[in-house]
Write a protein that holds these residues in place. Structure first.
Motif, PDB file in Angstrom:
ATOM      1  N   ILE A 173     -13.451  31.544 -26.155  1.00 15.19           N
ATOM      2  CA  ILE A 173     -12.245  32.293 -25.807  1.00 15.19           C
ATOM      3  C   ILE A 173     -11.144  31.355 -25.317  1.00 15.19           C
ATOM      4  N   GLY A 174     -11.505  30.143 -24.912  1.00 14.20           N
ATOM      5  CA  GLY A 174     -10.570  29.251 -24.233  1.00 14.20           C
ATOM      6  C   GLY A 174      -9.263  29.030 -24.960  1.00 14.20           C
ATOM      7  N   LEU A 175      -9.334  28.690 -26.250  1.00 20.03           N
ATOM      8  CA  LEU A 175      -8.108  28.384 -26.993  1.00 20.03           C
ATOM      9  C   LEU A 175      -7.194  29.600 -27.141  1.00 20.03           C
ATOM     10  N   PRO A 176      -7.687  30.757 -27.626  1.00 17.10           N
ATOM     11  CA  PRO A 176      -6.774  31.919 -27.696  1.00 17.10           C
ATOM     12  C   PRO A 176      -6.282  32.366 -26.328  1.00 17.10           C
ATOM     13  N   LEU A 177      -7.108  32.214 -25.292  1.00 21.81           N
ATOM     14  CA  LEU A 177      -6.691  32.620 -23.953  1.00 21.81           C
ATOM     15  C   LEU A 177      -5.542  31.753 -23.450  1.00 21.81           C
ATOM     16  N   VAL A 178      -5.698  30.436 -23.512  1.00 27.20           N
ATOM     17  CA  VAL A 178      -4.653  29.536 -23.014  1.00 27.20           C
ATOM     18  C   VAL A 178      -3.374  29.710 -23.831  1.00 27.20           C
ATOM     19  N   ALA A 226     -10.497  42.457 -26.475  1.00 30.56           N
ATOM     20  CA  ALA A 226      -9.712  42.489 -27.709  1.00 30.56           C
ATOM     21  C   ALA A 226      -9.854  41.183 -28.478  1.00 30.56           C
ATOM     22  N   VAL A 227      -9.857  40.052 -27.772  1.00 29.46           N
ATOM     23  CA  VAL A 227     -10.050  38.758 -28.442  1.00 29.46           C
ATOM     24  C   VAL A 227     -11.410  38.721 -29.130  1.00 29.46           C
ATOM     25  N   ALA A 228     -12.448  39.160 -28.418  1.00 29.15           N
ATOM     26  CA  ALA A 228     -13.790  39.178 -29.003  1.00 29.15           C
ATOM     27  C   ALA A 228     -13.849  40.115 -30.206  1.00 29.15           C
ATOM     28  N   THR A 229     -13.169  41.253 -30.121  1.00 30.54           N
ATOM     29  CA  THR A 229     -13.169  42.210 -31.230  1.00 30.54           C
ATOM     30  C   THR A 229     -12.479  41.626 -32.454  1.00 30.54           C
ATOM     31  N   LEU A 230     -11.346  40.976 -32.250  1.00 32.03           N
ATOM     32  CA  LEU A 230     -10.619  40.380 -33.374  1.00 32.03           C
ATOM     33  C   LEU A 230     -11.438  39.270 -34.034  1.00 32.03           C
ATOM     34  N   LEU A 231     -12.063  38.427 -33.215  1.00 30.91           N
ATOM     35  CA  LEU A 231     -12.896  37.362 -33.771  1.00 30.91           C
ATOM     36  C   LEU A 231     -14.134  37.933 -34.460  1.00 30.91           C
ATOM     37  N   LEU A 337      -9.064  47.869 -31.128  1.00 34.60           N
ATOM     38  CA  LEU A 337      -7.798  47.132 -31.249  1.00 34.60           C
ATOM     39  C   LEU A 337      -6.601  48.070 -31.136  1.00 34.60           C
ATOM     40  N   ILE A 338      -6.731  49.277 -31.677  1.00 33.95           N
ATOM     41  CA  ILE A 338      -5.651  50.261 -31.527  1.00 33.95           C
ATOM     42  C   ILE A 338      -5.477  50.629 -30.062  1.00 33.95           C
ATOM     43  N   ALA A 339      -6.585  50.801 -29.356  1.00 28.66           N
ATOM     44  CA  ALA A 339      -6.519  51.137 -27.929  1.00 28.66           C
ATOM     45  C   ALA A 339      -5.833  50.024 -27.142  1.00 28.66           C
ATOM     46  N   PHE A 340      -6.151  48.758 -27.468  1.00 27.03           N
ATOM     47  CA  PHE A 340      -5.510  47.647 -26.760  1.00 27.03           C
ATOM     48  C   PHE A 340      -4.033  47.555 -27.117  1.00 27.03           C
ATOM     49  N   ALA A 341      -3.685  47.877 -28.364  1.00 23.96           N
ATOM     50  CA  ALA A 341      -2.275  47.907 -28.753  1.00 23.96           C
ATOM     51  C   ALA A 341      -1.522  48.966 -27.938  1.00 23.96           C
ATOM     52  N   CYS A 342      -2.174  50.075 -27.660  1.00 26.38           N
ATOM     53  CA  CYS A 342      -1.562  51.105 -26.806  1.00 26.38           C
ATOM     54  C   CYS A 342      -1.342  50.564 -25.397  1.00 26.38           C
ATOM     55  N   PHE A 343      -2.297  49.775 -24.907  1.00 26.08           N
ATOM     56  CA  PHE A 343      -2.128  49.168 -23.578  1.00 26.08           C
ATOM     57  C   PHE A 343      -0.935  48.220 -23.570  1.00 26.08           C
ATOM     58  N   LEU A 344      -0.796  47.405 -24.609  1.00 27.63           N
ATOM     59  CA  LEU A 344       0.326  46.471 -24.671  1.00 27.63           C
ATOM     60  C   LEU A 344       1.663  47.204 -24.727  1.00 27.63           C
ATOM     61  N   PHE A 345       1.714  48.272 -25.520  1.00 31.45           N
ATOM     62  CA  PHE A 345       2.964  49.027 -25.579  1.00 31.45           C
ATOM     63  C   PHE A 345       3.250  49.700 -24.246  1.00 31.45           C
TER      64      PHE A 345
END
Length: 363
Positions: A173-178, A226-231, A337-345
């Motif tokens: 997770i380190g690289l996408p997180l940073v 969300a990062v884990a889900t995308l990967l 991922l849709i749920a996390f997109a709702c959180f971002l919005f």
């Protein structure tokens, strides 16, 4: 009074300096993470060996049952046929986790450890900046989007480091997180910067500490999920291509074969989302109680309230889908991922583009 004002101003300036300093260290950590992936890709033999030895002894034994030797009549050694272990679920793949970004190489691992050390240092500096900001305004340090962003990135990195301390295999997770943290802080200092000031009366409540702190923590953990889900989606496609005789490109092999197996990524995402979902439920309830104290009503269909509820429904649908046999795997991942997109919005969109009682000061 004048001395106190000067002290608060000095603390605010120190907070800004610490945030900028943390960005510099995060940048160094970013390059160290890149170096871990680059130098770790130079030894395919090392990566393959690490992948084959990644299984635990018990798992290895299950994958390759031991052959029993017995002595038959007349002293003849006979090899018993090994027991065949069937898969627990139809379509499941027995794929070991990859060796990680370091690729199982000593040089790659060295850069990885440097990256984690720099990330931890940047986390401490940024956390000091958040605390200093709180001291400068003598309140919780999340009264506007700038403060919320700096606190959010701090908590996200803290959660990641917490998993590492607990010896969880999450260094991938380190690289996408940073990268995300640098983008978040860059937006914060460029477009969201707001001078430190006191809260409006409606926000000046102990519920600020309860409601907003839990919202920040939930968002940070949802981000890791969300990062884990995308990967997982990328790794699952990679494994499907290999299983059907496909030939992925060299870049895909170099990156995706070092990630945990799709099943491991899916399990991690599910567990963190399921663990934090009750706390997100509490966040909404706490917000309703605070709204009752501040505005005399528990629910008013404000934009922030509506999108918080939509986010809750999204993650509830995801957890329900995971409990339904036909909606596991990729279908459930899309819902997450849709749920996390709702959180971002709910965070960026509502705060910036929608007028509501939850609009942050100066943004």
């Amino acid at each position: 009074m004048i001395l106190a004002a000067e002290t608060n101003e000095s603390l605010a300036q120190l907070s800004d300096l610490l945030v900028y300093s943390s960005m510099a260290v995060y940048t160094l950590a970013f390059f160290a993470h890149i170096a871990e992936w680059v130098f770790g890709s130079r030894s395919k033999v090392g990566r393959t060996a690490a992948a084959l030895t990644q299984q635990q002894p018990g798992a290895a034994a299950a994958a390759a049952p031991a052959v029993q030797v017995r002595t038959a009549a007349g002293g003849t050694a006979v090899l018993d046929k090994p027991q065949v272990v069937t898969r627990s679920a139809a379509g499941a793949r027995d794929v070991p986790d990859g060796p990680g970004a370091a690729g199982g190489t000593v040089q790659g691992d060295l850069y990885g450890r440097i990256a984690v050390s720099l990330t931890a240092l940047a986390f401490l500096i940024e956390a000091a900046g958040v605390i200093t900001r709180a001291l400068s305004v003598q309140r919780a340090p999340w009264g506007n989007m700038y403060e919320f962003s700096t606190t959010f990135s701090t908590v996200a990195v803290g959660a990641y480091l917490g998993f590492l301390v607990a010896k969880k295999n999450v260094r991938w997770i380190g690289l996408p997180l940073v990268t995300t943290v640098l983008l978040d802080l860059g937006m914060a200092v460029t477009w969201l910067k707001t001078p430190s000031d006191q809260l409006v009366p409606a926000l000046d409540s102990y519920w600020l500490w309860i409601h907003v702190s839990t919202a920040i923590f939930c968002g940070a953990v949802f981000y890791l999920g969300a990062v884990a889900t995308l990967l997982y989606l990328f790794r699952d496609s990679y494994e499907n291509k290999l299983a059907t005789g496909g030939d992925p490109g060299s870049f895909a092999r170099s990156v995706l074969e070092r990630l945990p197996a799709a099943a491991s990524l899916d399990k991690f995402a599910y567990r963190v989302n399921a663990a934090v979902f009750p706390l997100w439920t509490f966040t909404i309830i706490a917000g309703a109680i605070w709204a009752g104290d501040a505005w005399g009503r528990y629910w008013g269909w404000d934009a922030k309230e509506v999108w918080s509820f939509i986010t809750w429904v999204g993650y509830a649908a995801y957890l329900h889908a995971r409990a339904t046999a036909g909606w596991k795997g990729r279908k459930a991942a899309y819902i997450a991922l849709i749920a996390f997109a709702c959180f971002l919005f709910n965070y960026y969109g509502v705060n910036i583009f929608v007028s509501s009682k939850h609009s942050y000061a100066g943004v």
